[in-house]
Scaffold this motif. Structure first.
Motif, PDB file in Angstrom:
ATOM      1  N   VAL A   1       0.831  -1.210   0.000  1.00  0.00           N
ATOM      2  CA  VAL A   1       0.000   0.000   0.000  1.00  0.00           C
ATOM      3  C   VAL A   1       0.860   1.253   0.000  1.00  0.00           C
ATOM      4  O   VAL A   1       0.618   2.179  -0.772  1.00  0.00           O
ATOM      5  N   LYS A   2       1.896   1.273   0.840  1.00  0.00           N
ATOM      6  CA  LYS A   2       2.675   2.499   1.048  1.00  0.00           C
ATOM      7  C   LYS A   2       3.658   2.819  -0.074  1.00  0.00           C
ATOM      8  O   LYS A   2       4.052   3.970  -0.220  1.00  0.00           O
ATOM      9  N   CYS A   3       4.076   1.834  -0.839  1.00  0.00           N
ATOM     10  CA  CYS A   3       5.146   2.063  -1.827  1.00  0.00           C
ATOM     11  C   CYS A   3       4.637   2.078  -3.265  1.00  0.00           C
ATOM     12  O   CYS A   3       5.420   1.850  -4.196  1.00  0.00           O
ATOM     13  N   ARG A   4       3.380   2.360  -3.446  1.00  0.00           N
ATOM     14  CA  ARG A   4       2.829   2.365  -4.814  1.00  0.00           C
ATOM     15  C   ARG A   4       3.507   3.398  -5.700  1.00  0.00           C
ATOM     16  O   ARG A   4       3.785   3.124  -6.863  1.00  0.00           O
ATOM     17  N   LYS A   5       3.739   4.590  -5.154  1.00  0.00           N
ATOM     18  CA  LYS A   5       4.358   5.664  -5.945  1.00  0.00           C
ATOM     19  C   LYS A   5       5.767   5.248  -6.398  1.00  0.00           C
ATOM     20  O   LYS A   5       6.109   5.386  -7.574  1.00  0.00           O
ATOM     21  N   GLU A   6       6.559   4.696  -5.470  1.00  0.00           N
ATOM     22  CA  GLU A   6       7.923   4.275  -5.790  1.00  0.00           C
ATOM     23  C   GLU A   6       7.918   3.101  -6.770  1.00  0.00           C
ATOM     24  O   GLU A   6       8.736   3.041  -7.688  1.00  0.00           O
ATOM     25  N   ASN A   7       6.965   2.176  -6.576  1.00  0.00           N
ATOM     26  CA  ASN A   7       6.845   1.028  -7.466  1.00  0.00           C
ATOM     27  C   ASN A   7       6.476   1.483  -8.879  1.00  0.00           C
ATOM     28  O   ASN A   7       7.037   1.000  -9.867  1.00  0.00           O
ATOM     29  N   SER A   8       5.550   2.422  -8.976  1.00  0.00           N
ATOM     30  CA  SER A   8       5.143   2.937 -10.291  1.00  0.00           C
ATOM     31  C   SER A   8       6.307   3.631 -10.990  1.00  0.00           C
ATOM     32  O   SER A   8       6.508   3.461 -12.198  1.00  0.00           O
ATOM     33  N   ALA A   9       7.082   4.422 -10.243  1.00  0.00           N
ATOM     34  CA  ALA A   9       8.225   5.125 -10.830  1.00  0.00           C
ATOM     35  C   ALA A   9       9.264   4.121 -11.338  1.00  0.00           C
ATOM     36  O   ALA A   9       9.822   4.282 -12.427  1.00  0.00           O
ATOM     37  N   LEU A  10       9.498   3.066 -10.550  1.00  0.00           N
ATOM     38  CA  LEU A  10      10.446   2.032 -10.948  1.00  0.00           C
ATOM     39  C   LEU A  10       9.967   1.301 -12.198  1.00  0.00           C
ATOM     40  O   LEU A  10      10.713   1.129 -13.162  1.00  0.00           O
ATOM     41  N   LYS A  11       8.707   0.889 -12.203  1.00  0.00           N
ATOM     42  CA  LYS A  11       8.142   0.194 -13.375  1.00  0.00           C
ATOM     43  C   LYS A  11       8.227   1.066 -14.622  1.00  0.00           C
ATOM     44  O   LYS A  11       8.568   0.588 -15.706  1.00  0.00           O
TER      45      LYS A  11
END
Length: 106
Positions: free
Chosen positions: A51-61
């Protein structure tokens, strides 16, 4: 039948597995900032990382996908692979072993 070291033809496994592996490794290096941000977020968030790392995950993807879909990047990785394969066919020594330091004294 000896293999020509400079031969450019690629087998399916090379196109579909080996070159994409090089692409993943190089893309991770080039997206190191996003990888670090995502890793840091995951370590700090524990179980809630989904839940908390969606922004970072999206940027990485987004960063990785940009490289995966770039034809010039594919060609760069393909040429790197062909160079390594040609060297292996000439010497019989895999790149990994060739790059290891030889002992200076016994």
């Amino acid at each position: 039948m000896a293999l020509d070291p400079a031969e450019q033809h690629l087998r399916h496994v090379e196109k579909d597995v080996l070159i994409p592996k090089i692409m993943r490794e190089k893309a991770k290096e080039r997206c190191s900032e996003q990888v670090q941000d995502f890793t840091k977020c995951c370590k700090e968030s524990g179980i809630l990382m989904v839940v908390k790392c969606r922004k970072e995950n999206s940027a990485l993807k987004e960063c990785l996908t940009a490289y995966y879909n770039d034809p010039a990047f594919y060609e760069e990785c393909k040429m790197e692979y062909l160079k390594e394969r040609e060297e292996f066919r000439k010497t019989g020594i895999p790149t990994k072993k060739r790059l290891q330091k030889l002992p200076t004294s016994m």
